[in-house]
Structure formats: C-alpha cells, structure tokens
Design an enzyme around this catalytic site. Structure first.
Site, PDB file in Angstrom:
ATOM      1  N   GLU A 199      -2.217   5.032   2.817  1.00  0.00           N
ATOM      2  CA  GLU A 199      -2.149   3.609   2.459  1.00  0.00           C
ATOM      3  C   GLU A 199      -3.508   2.987   2.140  1.00  0.00           C
ATOM      4  O   GLU A 199      -3.630   2.141   1.258  1.00  0.00           O
ATOM      5  CB  GLU A 199      -1.469   2.816   3.591  1.00  0.00           C
ATOM      6  CG  GLU A 199       0.022   3.086   3.746  1.00  0.00           C
ATOM      7  CD  GLU A 199       0.347   4.364   4.519  1.00  0.00           C
ATOM      8  OE1 GLU A 199      -0.598   5.004   5.045  1.00  0.00           O
ATOM      9  OE2 GLU A 199       1.527   4.735   4.597  1.00  0.00           O
ATOM     10  N   HIS A 209       6.199   5.472  12.906  1.00  0.00           N
ATOM     11  CA  HIS A 209       6.554   6.280  11.735  1.00  0.00           C
ATOM     12  C   HIS A 209       5.379   6.794  10.906  1.00  0.00           C
ATOM     13  O   HIS A 209       5.576   7.589   9.998  1.00  0.00           O
ATOM     14  CB  HIS A 209       7.453   5.474  10.795  1.00  0.00           C
ATOM     15  CG  HIS A 209       6.714   4.399  10.051  1.00  0.00           C
ATOM     16  ND1 HIS A 209       6.454   3.178  10.605  1.00  0.00           N
ATOM     17  CD2 HIS A 209       6.145   4.382   8.819  1.00  0.00           C
ATOM     18  CE1 HIS A 209       5.778   2.441   9.743  1.00  0.00           C
ATOM     19  NE2 HIS A 209       5.567   3.142   8.648  1.00  0.00           N
ATOM     20  N   HIS A 255      13.036   5.439  12.651  1.00  0.00           N
ATOM     21  CA  HIS A 255      12.870   5.597  11.204  1.00  0.00           C
ATOM     22  C   HIS A 255      13.659   6.841  10.745  1.00  0.00           C
ATOM     23  O   HIS A 255      13.729   7.838  11.470  1.00  0.00           O
ATOM     24  CB  HIS A 255      11.378   5.775  10.931  1.00  0.00           C
ATOM     25  CG  HIS A 255      10.973   5.718   9.489  1.00  0.00           C
ATOM     26  ND1 HIS A 255      11.324   6.696   8.585  1.00  0.00           N
ATOM     27  CD2 HIS A 255      10.252   4.813   8.798  1.00  0.00           C
ATOM     28  CE1 HIS A 255      10.816   6.397   7.405  1.00  0.00           C
ATOM     29  NE2 HIS A 255      10.157   5.251   7.508  1.00  0.00           N
ATOM     30  N   ARG A 268       2.447   8.420   8.772  1.00  0.00           N
ATOM     31  CA  ARG A 268       2.121   9.817   8.432  1.00  0.00           C
ATOM     32  C   ARG A 268       0.910  10.331   9.205  1.00  0.00           C
ATOM     33  O   ARG A 268       0.872  11.476   9.630  1.00  0.00           O
ATOM     34  CB  ARG A 268       1.827   9.937   6.930  1.00  0.00           C
ATOM     35  CG  ARG A 268       3.030  10.354   6.107  1.00  0.00           C
ATOM     36  CD  ARG A 268       2.613  10.601   4.652  1.00  0.00           C
ATOM     37  NE  ARG A 268       3.633  11.276   3.898  1.00  0.00           N
ATOM     38  CZ  ARG A 268       4.736  10.690   3.428  1.00  0.00           C
ATOM     39  NH1 ARG A 268       4.965   9.417   3.671  1.00  0.00           N
ATOM     40  NH2 ARG A 268       5.617  11.376   2.729  1.00  0.00           N
ATOM     41  N   ASP A 324       0.784  -1.237   0.000  1.00  0.00           N
ATOM     42  CA  ASP A 324       0.000   0.000   0.000  1.00  0.00           C
ATOM     43  C   ASP A 324       0.816   1.286   0.000  1.00  0.00           C
ATOM     44  O   ASP A 324       0.326   2.336   0.419  1.00  0.00           O
ATOM     45  CB  ASP A 324      -0.921  -0.006   1.237  1.00  0.00           C
ATOM     46  CG  ASP A 324      -0.149  -0.271   2.518  1.00  0.00           C
ATOM     47  OD1 ASP A 324       1.079  -0.043   2.531  1.00  0.00           O
ATOM     48  OD2 ASP A 324      -0.764  -0.715   3.508  1.00  0.00           O
ATOM     49  N   GLU A 379      -0.201  -9.038  -0.987  1.00  0.00           N
ATOM     50  CA  GLU A 379      -0.781  -8.446   0.238  1.00  0.00           C
ATOM     51  C   GLU A 379      -2.017  -7.619  -0.135  1.00  0.00           C
ATOM     52  O   GLU A 379      -2.144  -6.431   0.196  1.00  0.00           O
ATOM     53  CB  GLU A 379       0.230  -7.606   1.027  1.00  0.00           C
ATOM     54  CG  GLU A 379      -0.211  -7.370   2.474  1.00  0.00           C
ATOM     55  CD  GLU A 379       0.823  -6.637   3.321  1.00  0.00           C
ATOM     56  OE1 GLU A 379       1.767  -7.300   3.800  1.00  0.00           O
ATOM     57  OE2 GLU A 379       0.686  -5.423   3.510  1.00  0.00           O
TER      58      GLU A 379
HETATM   59  C1  UD1 Z   1       6.650   4.905   3.578  1.00  0.00           C
HETATM   60  C2  UD1 Z   1       5.248   4.473   3.140  1.00  0.00           C
HETATM   61  C3  UD1 Z   1       4.522   3.771   4.293  1.00  0.00           C
HETATM   62  C4  UD1 Z   1       5.374   2.664   4.882  1.00  0.00           C
HETATM   63  C5  UD1 Z   1       6.746   3.193   5.237  1.00  0.00           C
HETATM   64  C6  UD1 Z   1       7.622   2.054   5.705  1.00  0.00           C
HETATM   65  C7  UD1 Z   1       4.131   5.903   1.501  1.00  0.00           C
HETATM   66  C8  UD1 Z   1       3.290   7.102   1.287  1.00  0.00           C
HETATM   67  N1  UD1 Z   1       4.476   5.641   2.768  1.00  0.00           N
HETATM   68  O1  UD1 Z   1       6.467   5.885   4.591  1.00  0.00           O
HETATM   69  O2  UD1 Z   1       3.318   3.237   3.813  1.00  0.00           O
HETATM   70  O3  UD1 Z   1       4.736   2.189   6.043  1.00  0.00           O
HETATM   71  O4  UD1 Z   1       7.354   3.785   4.079  1.00  0.00           O
HETATM   72  O5  UD1 Z   1       8.724   2.501   6.419  1.00  0.00           O
HETATM   73  O6  UD1 Z   1       4.462   5.237   0.564  1.00  0.00           O
HETATM   74  N2  UD1 Z   1      14.241   8.490   4.533  1.00  0.00           N
HETATM   75  C9  UD1 Z   1      15.610   8.433   4.441  1.00  0.00           C
HETATM   76  N3  UD1 Z   1      16.191   7.221   4.140  1.00  0.00           N
HETATM   77  C10 UD1 Z   1      15.472   6.089   3.944  1.00  0.00           C
HETATM   78  C11 UD1 Z   1      14.083   6.157   4.054  1.00  0.00           C
HETATM   79  C12 UD1 Z   1      13.475   7.368   4.342  1.00  0.00           C
HETATM   80  O7  UD1 Z   1      16.295   9.415   4.625  1.00  0.00           O
HETATM   81  O8  UD1 Z   1      16.068   5.042   3.683  1.00  0.00           O
HETATM   82  C13 UD1 Z   1      13.598   9.785   4.856  1.00  0.00           C
HETATM   83  C14 UD1 Z   1      13.588  10.749   3.659  1.00  0.00           C
HETATM   84  O9  UD1 Z   1      13.793  12.053   4.124  1.00  0.00           O
HETATM   85  C15 UD1 Z   1      12.153  10.615   3.146  1.00  0.00           C
HETATM   86  C16 UD1 Z   1      11.398  10.404   4.453  1.00  0.00           C
HETATM   87  O10 UD1 Z   1      12.249   9.563   5.238  1.00  0.00           O
HETATM   88  O11 UD1 Z   1      11.736  11.753   2.428  1.00  0.00           O
HETATM   89  C17 UD1 Z   1      10.024   9.780   4.345  1.00  0.00           C
HETATM   90  O12 UD1 Z   1      10.040   8.635   3.508  1.00  0.00           O
HETATM   91  P1  UD1 Z   1       8.679   8.204   2.749  1.00  0.00           P
HETATM   92  O13 UD1 Z   1       8.928   6.953   1.979  1.00  0.00           O
HETATM   93  O14 UD1 Z   1       8.120   9.358   2.032  1.00  0.00           O
HETATM   94  O15 UD1 Z   1       7.658   7.951   3.943  1.00  0.00           O
HETATM   95  P2  UD1 Z   1       7.636   6.847   5.073  1.00  0.00           P
HETATM   96  O16 UD1 Z   1       7.115   7.473   6.308  1.00  0.00           O
HETATM   97  O17 UD1 Z   1       8.925   6.142   5.106  1.00  0.00           O
HETATM   98  N1  UDP Z   2      12.199  -3.309  10.405  1.00  0.00           N
HETATM   99  C1  UDP Z   2      13.573  -3.429  10.246  1.00  0.00           C
HETATM  100  N2  UDP Z   2      14.392  -2.561  10.922  1.00  0.00           N
HETATM  101  C2  UDP Z   2      13.908  -1.606  11.745  1.00  0.00           C
HETATM  102  C3  UDP Z   2      12.502  -1.490  11.892  1.00  0.00           C
HETATM  103  C4  UDP Z   2      11.679  -2.349  11.181  1.00  0.00           C
HETATM  104  O1  UDP Z   2      14.052  -4.293   9.528  1.00  0.00           O
HETATM  105  O2  UDP Z   2      14.700  -0.871  12.334  1.00  0.00           O
HETATM  106  C5  UDP Z   2      11.336  -4.239   9.677  1.00  0.00           C
HETATM  107  C6  UDP Z   2      10.253  -4.927  10.475  1.00  0.00           C
HETATM  108  O3  UDP Z   2      10.750  -6.087  11.113  1.00  0.00           O
HETATM  109  C7  UDP Z   2       9.222  -5.220   9.413  1.00  0.00           C
HETATM  110  C8  UDP Z   2       9.322  -4.024   8.487  1.00  0.00           C
HETATM  111  O4  UDP Z   2      10.625  -3.469   8.714  1.00  0.00           O
HETATM  112  O5  UDP Z   2       9.560  -6.365   8.663  1.00  0.00           O
HETATM  113  C9  UDP Z   2       8.267  -3.019   8.813  1.00  0.00           C
HETATM  114  O6  UDP Z   2       8.563  -1.830   8.188  1.00  0.00           O
HETATM  115  P1  UDP Z   2       7.895  -0.460   8.616  1.00  0.00           P
HETATM  116  O7  UDP Z   2       7.479  -0.512  10.043  1.00  0.00           O
HETATM  117  O8  UDP Z   2       8.840   0.601   8.198  1.00  0.00           O
HETATM  118  O9  UDP Z   2       6.644  -0.351   7.655  1.00  0.00           O
HETATM  119  P2  UDP Z   2       5.137  -0.901   7.703  1.00  0.00           P
HETATM  120  O10 UDP Z   2       5.162  -2.368   7.948  1.00  0.00           O
HETATM  121  O11 UDP Z   2       4.415  -0.146   8.765  1.00  0.00           O
HETATM  122  O12 UDP Z   2       4.617  -0.536   6.361  1.00  0.00           O
END
Ligand code: UD1
Ligand code: UDP
Length: 384
Positions: A134, A210, A244, A212, A98, A120
């Site tokens: 999502e 984490h 995160h 939104r 999602d 999923e």
């Molecule tokens: C995204 C997904 C969410 C999922 C989550 C898993 C969307 C809208 N959201 O949210 O569904 O649960 O990933 O973690 O698709 N960033 C880094 N390095 C990284 C990753 C992220 O610096 O490796 C920072 C960046 O500044 C980025 C921000 O995190 O802009 C947010 O990342 P983004 O993918 O937009 O949103 P998530 O909250 O991670």
């Molecule tokens: N996870 C990880 N390292 C971390 C935190 C989470 O490998 O520091 C793994 C966790 O075990 C799970 C997945 O990341 O498999 C979940 O990701 P996240 O919580 O970012 O996203 P969501 O499942 O809410 O979309």
C-alpha cells in the site's frame, strides 16, 4: 455547457465504503455526470457494500480470483480499465487510497491521458515495505494524480515534502461521512448472535486482521495473543472477530481460535452492522486502516496490530496505540485496558481528527472549482 464526466473506480471493501458517499454526492450535482466502475478485486465483500449503499455501477470488471497475486490484480485491472476508458472518455477519474485497484486505476487513466483525482491522498509511513504494497501504491498514485484530496493537514504536508503542492485540498476523510449514515442507537442486527451479545456484563473486544505484511510469523503471534487474552479473561471478555475472506487469514484464524467459547469467528459483516457493533464494543484490536479512523470517532480505544501507522492523528489524540505484532506486547497492552479503569478512560474519548462528515461535499466542490465550474475552492477541513 456539457456536464463534467467523472468516473469513480474502486474494487475492495474499504474503497467502496469510503467512495459510496462520494458517488452519492456526485450524483446530486447537476454539473456532473457521475459514472462508476468496479474492478471487483473483492467480490462478496464488495457486493455487500454496494447493496448497503444502493450503488449500481455501470461497469464491473469482475476480476477476483482465489489467492490472487499483486501482478494478476494489477494486470487484469489495467486491461479492463483501458477498454472502459476508451469507451467512456471521462474528464476525470477518481481513485481511492492505496490498493492495487487504486494504483492500476490511476495508471490506466494516465495511459489514456485522463486527469486523475486521488481520494485519501498523502498518507505515508515512508517505509516502502510497510504496509506492503500500500505504501508504494499510494506514493505512485501521488505522482500520477492531478488532484489530491487529503483527509488531514498532516497528509497535505506529506505531499508537500514530496514536492506535490498543486491541486491539493484538505477535505477530511469520507469514511466519517459514511459512518454518519450507518450508526444508530436503536440498530438491530440481522443475526441474533449479535443481538444477544452481552455488551454490558462482558467487555466486547472487536478484532480484525488481514494485512499482507502480517502474513506468516506476525499473524501467528497475533492469533496466539488473541487466544491467550480469551483464555486469561474467560467470563470477562467476549472476542468478536469477523474474519476476512482471504484463505490465508481464514486458515490461521481458525487454527488458533476455533473451540474457544468466548471467541466468535464470524463472516465479514455488512458495513452498517460492523459500524454498529464497533459502537457497542469496549475495545478494538485491528491492523485495519479504516477501523483506526472509525473507532476514535465512536470513542473506542484502538490497539493497532502493526509496527507503525500512517494515521498518527488519533495516536496523538490519545485514542489509538501501536501494539506491534509480538504476542507479549499485545497481551500486555490489552490486559492493561481490561484491568485498569484509569488506563481505559484516558483512551476512551471521542475525537474526530479524520473528518467532520463534510468531506464529500468539499471534494465535489473542489472538482467543480478545478474545472472552472465554481468560483471558489472549498474551505479546508480544520481538524479536531
Ligand atoms: C486488499 C488490499 C488492501 C486492503 C484490503 C481490504 C491490495 C494489494 N490489498 O487486501 O490494501 O486493506 O483489500 O480488505 O490491494 N477474497 C474473497 N472474497 C472477497 C474478498 C477477498 O474470497 O470478497 C479472497 C480471495 O481469495 C482473494 C483474497 O481474499 O484472492 C485476497 O484478496 P486481495 O484483494 O488480494 O487482498 P486483501 O488482503 O483483501
Ligand atoms: N468492515 C466491514 N465488515 C467487516 C470488517 C470491516 O464492513 O467485517 C469495514 C470497516 O468498518 C471499515 C472497512 O471495512 O470501514 C475496513 O476495511 P478493511 O479492514 O478490510 O481494509 P483497510 O481499511 O485496512 O484497508
């Protein structure tokens, strides 16, 4: 007969963890040419997963930017994937879950009239703003997809309620396939800070947060609750919180929790380290979807830091409870699990409502059946 060209698309950490075992399964099938394209919506958090599972994607769109918006992610994915699909012309594109990558992946494939498989599929809260975005991403992908791989029977019923009944398979969640490859009793962590944790003398509470829709007041309340728990149970509990990399989350977590000596704010962990840390924890506090699926399989109680969940199966099994996002509720529910052995025992039993470790095999079998390369569909995942 030509091989079936199946292209897997993903971009964030959870998608990668859940797609990795599927990519490996597809690579084992002689009838399939498996190709992989990452959007890199996450960069560091994605690369960590690719490394653990030894995945080498053929295409990498490298789209991530700091504080990216939903529109920038979606538009960059759409533009990048258009080129990839025109070059490769897959028979089937697989997207997961999602995220914005998921939605853009399905839409870009639809624009090229390429069949879409949704891994999923069928999770719903029926509230379009929670989780945001999502719930809308996965609903829209449900409309775009030709094949739907539902983790559970309840997910299949959700799709049926929307009139989606063709190409639907109940497979279990691939996260359990992944978990089966990472958790080891003898696991040694790469960091001594984790090897040195006292998991028997103190209760280890694993935290992630984490989402939104929790930005702003809900996240302030959650962090304030974590501080209150750490202070009230100093000497009894140790909170470990891999934060995160989102700058929004980093700022609020450090502002509330820095300086407490029983709270460890650490870098995101590699997936195998996270799974093994969870296996040693006492309790999990999280707003993550993936953790709600993994922890019950490991017998760990979960308090969900959200108002609702699209994963009711473990709530019904008694291992997960919704704590909400109000400070008093989170503190009270955590306190009960710390202080009452009876309350703890009723939640701490291993259940597997989300999978039996065979989801990837079923998905590959279903793809071959759907494209006329196998005689029978896979047997459905039957649940607990
Ligand atoms: C995204 C997904 C969410 C999922 C989550 C898993 C969307 C809208 N959201 O949210 O569904 O649960 O990933 O973690 O698709 N960033 C880094 N390095 C990284 C990753 C992220 O610096 O490796 C920072 C960046 O500044 C980025 C921000 O995190 O802009 C947010 O990342 P983004 O993918 O937009 O949103 P998530 O909250 O991670
Ligand atoms: N996870 C990880 N390292 C971390 C935190 C989470 O490998 O520091 C793994 C966790 O075990 C799970 C997945 O990341 O498999 C979940 O990701 P996240 O919580 O970012 O996203 P969501 O499942 O809410 O979309």
């Amino acid at each position: 007969m030509d091989k079936l060209k199946v292209m897997t698309i993903f971009g964030t950490r959870p998608e990668a963890i859940k797609m990795a075992p599927l990519v490996m399964e597809l690579e084992r099938r002689p009838e399939i040419e498996s190709l992989c394209c990452v959007t890199a919506q996450h960069r560091q958090m994605l690369d960590g997963v690719l490394e653990i599972f030894h995945l080498k994607p053929q295409f990498d769109l490298d789209i991530m930017e700091p504080r990216q918006t939903l529109s920038t992610i979606t538009s960059k994915c759409l533009m990048g994937l258009e080129k990839v699909f025109q070059e490769v012309r897959p028979d089937l594109v697989l997207v997961h879950g999602d995220t914005s990558t998921t939605f853009a992946g399905a839409l870009a494939a639809y624009y090229q009239q390429i069949a879409v498989g949704h891994v999923e599929a069928g999770l719903r809260t029926w509230d379009k703003y929670s989780p945001f975005p999502e719930e809308m991403n996965r609903s829209l992908v449900g409309r775009l997809a030709d094949l739907h791989f539902c983790p559970t029977e309840a997910n299949r019923r959700n799709l049926a309620a929307e009139g989606i009944t063709k190409g639907v398979y109940v497979t279990g969640n691939t996260v359990i396939d992944a978990l089966n490859t990472t958790v080891r009793k003898e696991h040694r962590f790469t960091s001594d800070r984790l090897n040195d944790l006292d998991c028997t003398g103190r209760k280890l509470i694993l935290v992630t947060c984490h989402r939104r829709e929790n930005y702003g007041d809900p996240m302030e309340q959650i962090m304030s609750a974590l501080r209150a728990i750490a202070e009230r149970y100093a000497g009894q509990v140790e909170l470990v919180y891999p934060v995160h990399l989102s700058p929004v989350v980093q700022e609020v977590a450090h502002r509330h929790l820095d300086g407490l000596n029983n709270v460890r704010l650490i870098e995101p962990l590699p997936a195998d380290e996270m799974h093994n840390l969870m296996a040693r924890s006492y309790l999990v506090l999280t707003d993550s979807g993936g953790l709600q699926e993994e922890a019950p399989a490991l017998g760990k109680p979960v308090l969900v830091l959200r108002r609702e969940t699209e994963r009711p199966e473990a709530v019904e099994a008694g291992t997960v409870r919704i704590a909400g996002t109000r400070k008093e509720d989170i503190v009270a529910m955590t306190a009960e699990l710390i202080e009452s052995p009876a309350a703890y025992e009723t939640m701490a039993h291993a259940v597997n409502p989300y999978g039996d470790g065979q989801a990837c095999r079923r998905i590959a079998d279903a793809i071959l059946f759907q494209f006329g390369r196998a005689e029978r569909p896979p047997e459905p995942f039957a649940g607990r």
